[in-house]
Scaffold this active site. Structure first.
Site: not given
Ligand code: MN
Length: 718
Positions: A76-77
């Protein structure tokens, strides 16, 4: 800040042979890809990942789960991809990281309990691997611990979601310490005043309480010693949220709650539990109705213990729990207790563990009345039977697996189902028969002119959709037969000079209805449309005698209709309609054995076409109806064939001989020769069915000089 060595040490404490290098590798990788990222608190992002991993070691999770804790935000990041993770860490860890990312993306909106329940099940279903949920819980726990750094709006949203979804999920999985901490943290942000006031009061009474705990503890330890049981006593304050709930539920003041402290005695065996219970009940007076035997009757989340409340040393109510060490670890860690790493365990055994846990659940299930809830959530995880999808408003709908947008539409409302003309799943248009997946956002497109289709019955899964569609189709068929019945009756009545309305008002109608066994004229009219009752049967009963005498000879139309009705009706079954008027199309002239389809024509009943007839394919699909051959009847049907041959002497005689030898009657024949010396012969012959025709054509084809034999059908031959 926690260091990686602390985490490795923690793992080693419950699993001596753990592959610590793999954990270290996950740590190094994560630190690299998250490099430079910070949390709102100003801490490096790594702090969060280490805390999550640390919480997971407290749950004594296996190495892949700890690695997932360290890697859970990479997809995700950071710039790393699923493919890269797969290459570096393999499938097991990657799939878990992917699972955490997926369930982190969906957010929960309303706090309605039924919705919350569906949402929790959706998370379990999406996670597939229960360890994914444990990582998500650890992630949420650390985020709740550091929630003060978020904006007010985010704080409330996250705290509400935690109270509605994650704390109950932790409870469901039996991880009581995570559940308590999540509940307390939610309360702290959702009702800060209440939380502050309660904490203050708890602090004020601390001294008094400590003294009390020490006294009771000593007393209980003495009892253990006296009875020679090697037990351990704990006295602890209930967590703030449960005190708060008690105050609200029982409408009392903090000062009135005497059993704020629960005492717990951990003993070696089940027998010791009951022994201690006996001793406690004989030392202090039990409070009636407060004894609960969760050993004989475990809770749905596997919790086992004996609970009792007695009037303690100073006359106060005092709660005491008795359990074994095993029961204690299940009570604290719940489902996580079953994931403990066992030495020498291979991947295959890990699955075995999952199923033995499930079997155990099934065992317990037999004795439990009220564990349906938990079992069904286990089922959606391990044996998915349901699918959970979102409405565009964020409501969660539970549907059976393989449900389609049509099922979804009917679950919203019958009208939405009836008018469903299209569907968007996750913002993309999809066919109506598309299978829905967990987490899909489904948006139904409706149109006023849309009506249900019989085809939908082939793929809908919910009984609601099936029933509504069937009902609609039935209504529709009745409507058609009503119209058809009216048309037929009107035509016949006209011959006697009666309008439909005039006939309806005749005195004879009532008698005719009871004689034919109908409650009202509408039913009779429908029966005429279905062909169950003939116009003659009706008219002979309702037309007054004097008119009958003047009756004209049957018109051409009725002669034709009569013929049509007598002969081919039996050859065809019309689905859902008995004895309806049936005729065969002239264009394709289908034979028994041909695939056929019916076409409803106003006033003429059903016309039967070959299923691939171009005319039918061009026709209005709403007027199509399923028909099939009634093979018992041996009636013959006529069909045209064309034979191309060399124009040679005697060939016509040979062809006719072969046809009649094959038991096909020749009704008509025509012959002509072309300029290039070829002969073209057309025959109309009687055959029983397609097989019969095929036999005839094959025999003709074998004749020397015959080049080609074909069946003649309008619009399809050159
Ligand atoms: Mn996270």
């Amino acid at each position: 800040m926690i260091r990686i060595d602390d985490i490795l040490e923690a793992i080693r404490s419950y699993h001596a042979d753990a592959d610590l290098d793999a954990v270290r590798k996950a740590y190094v990788y994560s630190a690299k890809v998250h490099h430079g990222q910070t949390r709102l608190s100003g801490d490096s992002y790594m702090t969060h990942l280490m805390e999550v991993a640390s919480i997971l070691t407290r749950l004594r999770m296996d190495v892949p789960t700890i690695m997932t804790g360290l890697l859970h935000d990479t997809i995700e990041d950071t710039l790393s991809t699923e493919a890269e993770l797969r290459e570096v860490f393999g499938d097991e860890v990657t799939e878990m990281v992917d699972g955490v990312s997926k369930i982190s993306k969906i957010t929960f909106k309303t706090s309605e309990e039924r919705q919350a329940e569906n949402f929790r099940k959706m998370l379990l279903a999406m996670a597939r691997d229960i360890r994914v949920i444990l990582v998500k819980l650890a992630d949420r726990l650390h985020n709740m611990r550091t929630l003060s750094h978020q904006s007010e709006e985010r704080r409330l949203k996250i705290a509400q979601e935690t109270a509605d979804i994650y704390a109950p999920l932790a409870n469901r999985l039996g991880i009581s310490w995570v559940k308590s901490e999540l509940e307390d943290l939610s309360l702290r942000y959702l009702e800060p005043e209440t939380y502050k006031a309660l904490s203050k009061k708890i602090a004020q009474h601390r001294r008094e309480r400590d003294k009390y705990v020490a006294t009771v503890k000593k007393k209980l330890e003495d009892i253990l010693k006296e009875h020679d049981i090697d037990g351990q006593v704990q006295g602890r304050l209930k967590h703030i949220c449960s005190i708060h709930k008690k105050i609200v539920k029982q409408k009392i003041e903090f000062e009135q709650i005497h059993d704020l402290i629960a005492f717990r005695i951990i003993v070696p065996s089940v027998r010791d539990c009951y022994a201690m219970l006996g001793v406690i009940h004989s030392s202090w007076k039990p409070v009636p109705g407060r004894f609960k035997d969760f050993i004989a009757m475990p809770k749905a989340n596997m919790y086992q213990s004996l609970h009792t409340t007695v009037f303690g040393p100073s006359g106060q109510r005092m709660e005491v729990q008795m359990r074994t060490a095993d029961m204690h670890s299940v009570a604290e860690e719940g489902i996580a207790a079953h994931w403990k790493y066992k030495e020498g365990k291979t991947a295959a055994n890990a699955d075995e563990g999952r199923f033995s846990w499930l079997r155990q659940m099934l065992e317990w299930q037999k004795e439990l009345k009220d564990s349906n809830e938990f079992m069904s959530s286990v089922k959606v995880d391990l044996f998915p039977e349901e699918v959970y999808v979102f409405t565009p408003d964020g409501d969660v709908k539970e549907l059976p697996k393989q449900s389609t947008p049509i099922d979804f539409a009917y679950s919203v409302h019958s009208d939405v189902g009836h008018r469903c003309s299209g569907a968007k799943v996750n913002d993309r248009l999809v066919p109506l028969r598309t299978e829905l997946k967990n987490g899909d956002i489904v948006d139904i497109i409706t149109s006023k002119s849309q009506t249900p289709s019989k085809d939908w019955l082939k793929f809908v899964k919910t009984s609601k959709a099936k029933n509504r569609i069937r009902h609609w189709v039935k209504d529709q068929e009745r409507q058609q037969s009503l119209e058809l019945g009216k048309d037929l009756l009107e035509k016949e009545l006209r011959k006697f000079g009666f309008s439909y309305n005039r006939a309806l008002n005749l005195d004879t109608v009532k008698g005719a209805l009871s004689e034919l066994g109908f409650r009202n004229f509408e039913d009779l009219q429908a029966a005429v449309g279905y062909g169950k009752v003939t116009c003659n049967q009706v008219l002979s009963r309702i037309i007054p005698e004097q008119f009958k005498a003047e009756a004209p000879k049957p018109s051409k139309i009725s002669q034709v209709l009569g013929k049509i009705r007598r002969k081919p009706v039996d050859a065809i079954n019309v689905q859902g309609l008995e004895g309806i008027l049936v005729r065969f199309s002239k264009c394709c002239n289908p034979l028994p054995g041909d695939e056929v389809i019916g076409f409803i024509s106003q006033g003429l009943g059903v016309t039967v076409h070959a299923a691939d007839c171009p005319r039918v394919l061009e026709s209005d699909p709403d007027r199509r109806i399923e028909v099939s051959w009634n093979r018992q009847k041996g009636a013959t049907r006529s069909v045209k064939i064309r034979v191309y041959s060399l124009d040679q002497k005697g060939i016509l005689a040979t062809i006719t001989k072969v046809i009649t030898k094959n038991a096909a009657n020749i009704l008509r024949a025509s012959v002509y020769s072309t300029n290039d010396g070829r002969g073209i012969q057309s025959f109309e012959i009687d055959v029983q069915d397609v097989q019969h025709l095929t036999r005839v054509m094959e025999s003709v084809q074998k004749i020397k000089g015959v080049q080609q034999v074909e069946r003649v059908r309008v619009g399809r031959n050159k």
